[in-house]
Design an enzyme around this catalytic site. Structure first.
Site, PDB file in Angstrom:
ATOM      1  CB  SER A 147      -0.969   0.027   1.185  1.00  0.00           C
ATOM      2  OG  SER A 147      -2.187  -0.556   0.813  1.00  0.00           O
ATOM      3  CE1 TYR A 154      -4.801   2.116   4.367  1.00  0.00           C
ATOM      4  CE2 TYR A 154      -5.369  -0.103   3.631  1.00  0.00           C
ATOM      5  CZ  TYR A 154      -4.516   0.983   3.615  1.00  0.00           C
ATOM      6  OH  TYR A 154      -3.393   0.954   2.844  1.00  0.00           O
ATOM      7  N   GLY A 167       3.054  -0.731   3.878  1.00  0.00           N
ATOM      8  CA  GLY A 167       2.390  -1.720   3.052  1.00  0.00           C
ATOM      9  C   GLY A 167       2.693  -3.134   3.498  1.00  0.00           C
ATOM     10  CB  THR A 168       1.191  -5.789   4.939  1.00  0.00           C
ATOM     11  OG1 THR A 168       1.768  -5.026   5.985  1.00  0.00           O
ATOM     12  CG2 THR A 168       1.349  -7.268   5.242  1.00  0.00           C
TER      13      THR A 168
END
Length: 409
Positions: free
Chosen positions: A109, A205, A352-353
């Site tokens: 992200s 989100y 980010g993941t």
């Protein structure tokens, strides 16, 4: 399943820089490999710069030795200390190849900040109105089940206040192998989201928002968001190691592998998750990059190379984020997360993941210090997650920082 809690939740600390937000680049330093620290740029001999490097290295050691993250790397840029990088562990468990800060990895992200920047550029050009309804650009796309694109603005998409659900919550209910290598279209994923119940909270989100933002970019420019990000950001900033992978499940060139667990049980065996079709992330999570490129992007953004001051200020207008999705005190702007530092001041940036295991963070903090982190597995316990956040805190609160007031917009 293990991926349910991480697929493009993609969030990590980020916060406000004091002053201009991004410092001038120093002389590049390169890691000599796992367990090493690259040379600093200017002021390399100063005690406080050496202490900053040492404390960051120690925090990365903790992630590898205590929590079993196979490899971690960081690049830091600082107006006083120049640039340096640190790497610990291995990039490939099979071969034992050392982790390096210049290896490519999936940034998840952090992609959202690239997409949001292009939307703000188009707003600066008068081609997108932030407070216009989504319906103006994508007529009829967001309709049904109580959702209405006539009442959702572009700003709300970028800010995660649209009231739309996150399609990834449905995706991860499927067996991983059913979608890991499958091509996904943005409109297909948006349609999935519109069948889901609405979020319970005002700030939610959702990568759905950024797929819509990407389609708006395409509608306005006549080019896909991938082409516009490449033309407007990657080429001008010289981000040669950053690219859109498209349908290819592989990462080009030298890269770290990533690892994920098939269960949510702590200590479960890790599988190689490097190969993944990232079209499911699209404008909200598909980019491949390096810590060096991520740092360069945020320096360029906060240094005024990508947006006029007025539009950067719009990007940094924040609302409170849900502490259950982020953490207490975190705020969200237009593709930026802001988070207070214990030592004072804020960082601005994004994290980010991705489900295959890569974890990324890019941010700029007080005095213009920038940090980019790369992990090859997702922290698997609350303590590991806390120590990951502590590594970012350490990067900004090392001895070279003076105290800053905790204020944000």
């Amino acid at each position: 399943m293990a991926t349910a809690s991480v697929v493009l939740a993609l969030v990590a600390p980020a916060a406000e820089a004091a002053g201009s937000g991004a410092g001038a680049p120093g002389t590049a330093g390169r890691s000599a490999g796992a367990g090493t620290t690259g040379p600093a740029g200017r002021s390399a001999g100063s005690a406080d710069c050496a202490a900053a490097r040492g404390t960051l290295a120690a925090s990365l050691d903790t992630l590898v030795t205590r929590h079993g993250i196979p490899g971690v790397a960081a690049e830091t840029s600082d107006p006083r200390c120049g640039r340096w990088d640190v790497a610990r562990g291995v990039a490939d468990r099979k071969t034992g190849r050392p982790m390096r800060a210049e290896d490519r990895f999936r940034i998840g992200s952090v992609t959202k900040t690239f997409t949001a920047t292009v939307v703000l550029q188009l707003a600066a050009e008068g081609r997108i109105a932030l407070d216009a309804p989504v319906e103006r650009y994508l007529p009829g796309l967001v309709r049904g089940n109580g959702y209405d694109g006539r009442t959702i603005t572009v700003r709300q998409l970028l800010q995660h206040t649209s009231g739309l659900p996150d399609y990834t919550a449905a995706l991860v209910q499927l067996p991983v192998e059913q979608w890991r290598f499958r091509h996904a279209e943005p409109r297909e994923l948006i349609a999935t989201a519109l069948k889901m119940p609405p979020p319970e909270k005002k700030w939610h989100y959702a990568t759905t928002n950024y797929l819509l933002a990407g389609l708006i970019v395409e509608k306005v420019t006549g080019h896909g968001v991938e082409a516009e990000v490449t033309r407007r950001i990657l080429r001008p900033l010289g981000l040669r190691d950053t690219y859109w992978p498209g349908d290819s499940p592989r990462i080009r060139g030298s890269h770290s592998h990533s690892y994920f667990s098939a269960t949510d049980e702590p200590g479960a065996p890790l599988s190689d998750g490097t190969a993944w079709n990232m079209t499911f992330g699209g404008a909200g999570g598909a980019l491949v990059s390096t810590p060096t490129d991520v740092n360069r992007f945020f320096r360029g953004l906060f240094g005024g190379e990508l947006l006029p001051a007025r539009w950067l200020a719009e990007m940094k207008r924040t609302v409170p984020a849900d502490p259950d999705r982020l953490w207490p005190g975190a705020r969200y702007g237009l593709g930026l997360i802001a988070s207070p530092l214990e030592c004072g001041g804020w960082w601005w940036g994004h994290g980010g993941t991705v489900p295959g295991g890569h974890r990324a963070l890019g941010a700029v903090g007080p005095g213009g210090r920038g940090i980019a982190l790369a992990l090859t597995a997702i922290p698997g316990t609350e303590q590991a997650e806390a120590d990951y956040r502590a590594a970012a805190e350490t990067a900004f609160c090392a001895p070279t920082r003076r105290q800053q007031p905790k204020e944000t917009s």
